[in-house]
Structures are given as C-alpha cells and as structure tokens.
Design a protein around this motif. Structure first.
Motif, PDB file in Angstrom:
ATOM      1  N   ASP A   6       0.818  -1.212   0.000  1.00 42.47           N
ATOM      2  CA  ASP A   6       0.000   0.000   0.000  1.00 42.47           C
ATOM      3  C   ASP A   6       0.854   1.266   0.000  1.00 42.47           C
ATOM      4  OD1 ASP A   6      -2.259  -1.564   0.029  1.00 42.47           O
ATOM      5  OD2 ASP A   6      -2.553  -1.413   2.204  1.00 42.47           O
ATOM      6  N   ASN A   7       2.035   1.205   0.562  1.00 41.53           N
ATOM      7  CA  ASN A   7       2.887   2.388   0.695  1.00 41.53           C
ATOM      8  C   ASN A   7       4.184   2.260  -0.098  1.00 41.53           C
ATOM      9  OD1 ASN A   7       1.335   3.929   2.758  1.00 41.53           O
ATOM     10  ND2 ASN A   7       1.643   2.023   3.893  1.00 41.53           N
ATOM     11  N   LYS A   8       4.158   1.572  -1.221  1.00 40.39           N
ATOM     12  CA  LYS A   8       5.374   1.311  -1.988  1.00 40.39           C
ATOM     13  C   LYS A   8       6.034   2.579  -2.495  1.00 40.39           C
ATOM     14  CE  LYS A   8       2.785   0.341  -6.161  1.00 40.39           C
ATOM     15  NZ  LYS A   8       2.376  -0.673  -7.083  1.00 40.39           N
ATOM     16  N   GLU A   9       5.265   3.606  -2.829  1.00 37.97           N
ATOM     17  CA  GLU A   9       5.874   4.853  -3.301  1.00 37.97           C
ATOM     18  C   GLU A   9       6.691   5.509  -2.194  1.00 37.97           C
ATOM     19  OE1 GLU A   9       3.184   7.506  -5.223  1.00 37.97           O
ATOM     20  OE2 GLU A   9       2.182   5.876  -6.274  1.00 37.97           O
ATOM     21  N   TRP A  10       6.170   5.536  -0.982  1.00 36.51           N
ATOM     22  CA  TRP A  10       6.885   6.139   0.133  1.00 36.51           C
ATOM     23  C   TRP A  10       8.073   5.283   0.549  1.00 36.51           C
ATOM     24  CZ3 TRP A  10       8.127   4.557   5.062  1.00 36.51           C
ATOM     25  CH2 TRP A  10       8.654   5.535   5.880  1.00 36.51           C
ATOM     26  N   VAL A  11       7.877   3.964   0.608  1.00 34.50           N
ATOM     27  CA  VAL A  11       8.927   3.064   1.077  1.00 34.50           C
ATOM     28  C   VAL A  11      10.151   3.127   0.171  1.00 34.50           C
ATOM     29  CG1 VAL A  11       9.524   0.632   1.425  1.00 34.50           C
ATOM     30  CG2 VAL A  11       7.375   1.515   2.304  1.00 34.50           C
ATOM     31  N   PHE A  12       9.932   3.205  -1.132  1.00 28.49           N
ATOM     32  CA  PHE A  12      11.056   3.186  -2.054  1.00 28.49           C
ATOM     33  C   PHE A  12      11.476   4.576  -2.514  1.00 28.49           C
ATOM     34  CE2 PHE A  12       9.165  -1.062  -2.390  1.00 28.49           C
ATOM     35  CZ  PHE A  12      10.265  -1.790  -1.989  1.00 28.49           C
ATOM     36  N   GLY A  14      13.228   8.372  -1.396  1.00 29.50           N
ATOM     37  CA  GLY A  14      14.445   8.682  -0.647  1.00 29.50           C
ATOM     38  C   GLY A  14      14.271   8.562   0.847  1.00 29.50           C
ATOM     39  N   ILE A  15      13.149   9.046   1.373  1.00 32.24           N
ATOM     40  CA  ILE A  15      12.918   8.998   2.817  1.00 32.24           C
ATOM     41  C   ILE A  15      12.772   7.560   3.290  1.00 32.24           C
ATOM     42  CG2 ILE A  15      11.308   9.627   4.656  1.00 32.24           C
ATOM     43  CD1 ILE A  15      10.694  12.160   3.039  1.00 32.24           C
ATOM     44  N   GLY A  16      12.041   6.752   2.549  1.00 34.95           N
ATOM     45  CA  GLY A  16      11.846   5.354   2.931  1.00 34.95           C
ATOM     46  C   GLY A  16      13.137   4.571   2.935  1.00 34.95           C
ATOM     47  N   VAL A  17      13.971   4.796   1.919  1.00 32.34           N
ATOM     48  CA  VAL A  17      15.259   4.103   1.852  1.00 32.34           C
ATOM     49  C   VAL A  17      16.150   4.534   3.010  1.00 32.34           C
ATOM     50  CG1 VAL A  17      17.365   3.844   0.478  1.00 32.34           C
ATOM     51  CG2 VAL A  17      15.135   3.753  -0.627  1.00 32.34           C
ATOM     52  N   PHE A  18      16.121   5.811   3.356  1.00 29.34           N
ATOM     53  CA  PHE A  18      16.909   6.309   4.487  1.00 29.34           C
ATOM     54  C   PHE A  18      16.472   5.659   5.793  1.00 29.34           C
ATOM     55  CE2 PHE A  18      17.350   9.454   7.937  1.00 29.34           C
ATOM     56  CZ  PHE A  18      18.729   9.530   7.977  1.00 29.34           C
ATOM     57  N   VAL A  19      15.173   5.606   6.034  1.00 26.24           N
ATOM     58  CA  VAL A  19      14.659   5.009   7.276  1.00 26.24           C
ATOM     59  C   VAL A  19      14.982   3.518   7.329  1.00 26.24           C
ATOM     60  CG1 VAL A  19      12.549   4.449   8.555  1.00 26.24           C
ATOM     61  CG2 VAL A  19      12.845   6.726   7.589  1.00 26.24           C
ATOM     62  N   LEU A  20      14.792   2.824   6.223  1.00 20.37           N
ATOM     63  CA  LEU A  20      15.114   1.387   6.198  1.00 20.37           C
ATOM     64  C   LEU A  20      16.608   1.156   6.398  1.00 20.37           C
ATOM     65  CD1 LEU A  20      12.815   0.145   3.304  1.00 20.37           C
ATOM     66  CD2 LEU A  20      12.520  -0.223   5.762  1.00 20.37           C
ATOM     67  N   SER A  21      17.450   2.048   5.882  1.00 23.06           N
ATOM     68  CA  SER A  21      18.896   1.922   6.091  1.00 23.06           C
ATOM     69  C   SER A  21      19.264   2.112   7.556  1.00 23.06           C
ATOM     70  CB  SER A  21      19.644   2.956   5.246  1.00 23.06           C
ATOM     71  OG  SER A  21      19.412   2.728   3.883  1.00 23.06           O
ATOM     72  N   LEU A  22      18.623   3.063   8.220  1.00 25.33           N
ATOM     73  CA  LEU A  22      18.882   3.254   9.656  1.00 25.33           C
ATOM     74  C   LEU A  22      18.475   2.025  10.462  1.00 25.33           C
ATOM     75  CD1 LEU A  22      17.748   6.928  10.339  1.00 25.33           C
ATOM     76  CD2 LEU A  22      20.072   6.009  10.324  1.00 25.33           C
ATOM     77  N   ILE A  23      17.327   1.487  10.158  1.00 27.33           N
ATOM     78  CA  ILE A  23      16.863   0.286  10.864  1.00 27.33           C
ATOM     79  C   ILE A  23      17.825  -0.872  10.618  1.00 27.33           C
ATOM     80  CG2 ILE A  23      15.021  -1.442  10.971  1.00 27.33           C
ATOM     81  CD1 ILE A  23      13.058   0.877  10.330  1.00 27.33           C
ATOM     82  N   GLY A  24      18.246  -1.053   9.365  1.00 29.45           N
ATOM     83  CA  GLY A  24      19.196  -2.122   9.044  1.00 29.45           C
ATOM     84  C   GLY A  24      20.540  -1.931   9.730  1.00 29.45           C
ATOM     85  N   ALA A  25      20.987  -0.679   9.854  1.00 27.64           N
ATOM     86  CA  ALA A  25      22.261  -0.412  10.525  1.00 27.64           C
ATOM     87  C   ALA A  25      22.200  -0.799  11.996  1.00 27.64           C
ATOM     88  CB  ALA A  25      22.623   1.062  10.377  1.00 27.64           C
ATOM     89  N   PHE A  26      21.076  -0.539  12.652  1.00 33.34           N
ATOM     90  CA  PHE A  26      20.949  -0.910  14.062  1.00 33.34           C
ATOM     91  C   PHE A  26      20.823  -2.424  14.236  1.00 33.34           C
ATOM     92  CE2 PHE A  26      19.487   3.533  14.617  1.00 33.34           C
ATOM     93  CZ  PHE A  26      20.436   3.906  15.558  1.00 33.34           C
ATOM     94  N   ILE A  27      20.158  -3.081  13.321  1.00 37.23           N
ATOM     95  CA  ILE A  27      19.971  -4.534  13.431  1.00 37.23           C
ATOM     96  C   ILE A  27      21.277  -5.282  13.170  1.00 37.23           C
ATOM     97  CG2 ILE A  27      18.840  -6.533  12.367  1.00 37.23           C
ATOM     98  CD1 ILE A  27      16.383  -4.748  11.931  1.00 37.23           C
ATOM     99  N   PHE A  28      22.002  -4.872  12.141  1.00 39.49           N
ATOM    100  CA  PHE A  28      23.199  -5.595  11.731  1.00 39.49           C
ATOM    101  C   PHE A  28      24.483  -4.961  12.231  1.00 39.49           C
ATOM    102  CE2 PHE A  28      20.034  -6.610   8.431  1.00 39.49           C
ATOM    103  CZ  PHE A  28      19.972  -7.978   8.640  1.00 39.49           C
ATOM    104  N   LYS A  29      24.370  -4.177  13.284  1.00 37.76           N
ATOM    105  CA  LYS A  29      25.544  -3.528  13.851  1.00 37.76           C
ATOM    106  C   LYS A  29      26.478  -4.583  14.443  1.00 37.76           C
ATOM    107  CE  LYS A  29      26.658   0.090  17.138  1.00 37.76           C
ATOM    108  NZ  LYS A  29      26.097   0.987  18.156  1.00 37.76           N
ATOM    109  N   GLY A  30      27.724  -4.581  13.982  1.00 40.53           N
ATOM    110  CA  GLY A  30      28.687  -5.578  14.445  1.00 40.53           C
ATOM    111  C   GLY A  30      29.788  -4.944  15.277  1.00 40.53           C
TER     112      GLY A  30
END
Length: 60
Positions: A6-12, A14-30
């Motif tokens: 439903d929110n594919k335009e927002w998710v993909f 610039g803002i969506g990619v930035f937010v997903l990158s932040l979440i991924g950085a916290f999850i995969f922080k080594g």
C-alpha cells in the motif's frame, strides 16, 4: 506485507530508503574489527593501551 504494498511509493522513495537503512544499521551492527600493532627498536620500551597511560606517576 500489505502495508509495504500500500505504501510502496513512500517506502522506495528517498525517505523510505533512508529510514530502512537506519533500521538495518541498528539490526546488523557488528563489533569493530580494528586491531593495534606495534613495532619497537632495539633497547626500547613500548607501552600500548586502548586508553590513557600515566608513566612515572603514583596511582591514587
């Protein structure tokens, strides 16, 4: 999954990619993989530490 569709335009966008990158950085922080190396010459004293070193002072 439906929310992403439903929110594919927002998710993909610039803002969506930035937010997903932040979440991924916290999850995969080594752990940091840096290491210290030290080379010394003949008749030399070498001190190595990850913090402060006080040489010639009394510990309180």
């Amino acid at each position: 999954m439906q929310w992403i569709i439903d929110n594919k335009e927002w998710v993909f966008s610039g803002i969506g990619v930035f937010v997903l990158s932040l979440i991924g950085a916290f999850i995969f922080k080594g752990k940091s993989t840096t290491s210290q190396t030290q080379k010394s010459g003949k008749n030399s004293k070498n001190y190595q530490a990850a913090g402060d070193i006080n040489i010639g002072t009394k510990n309180d």
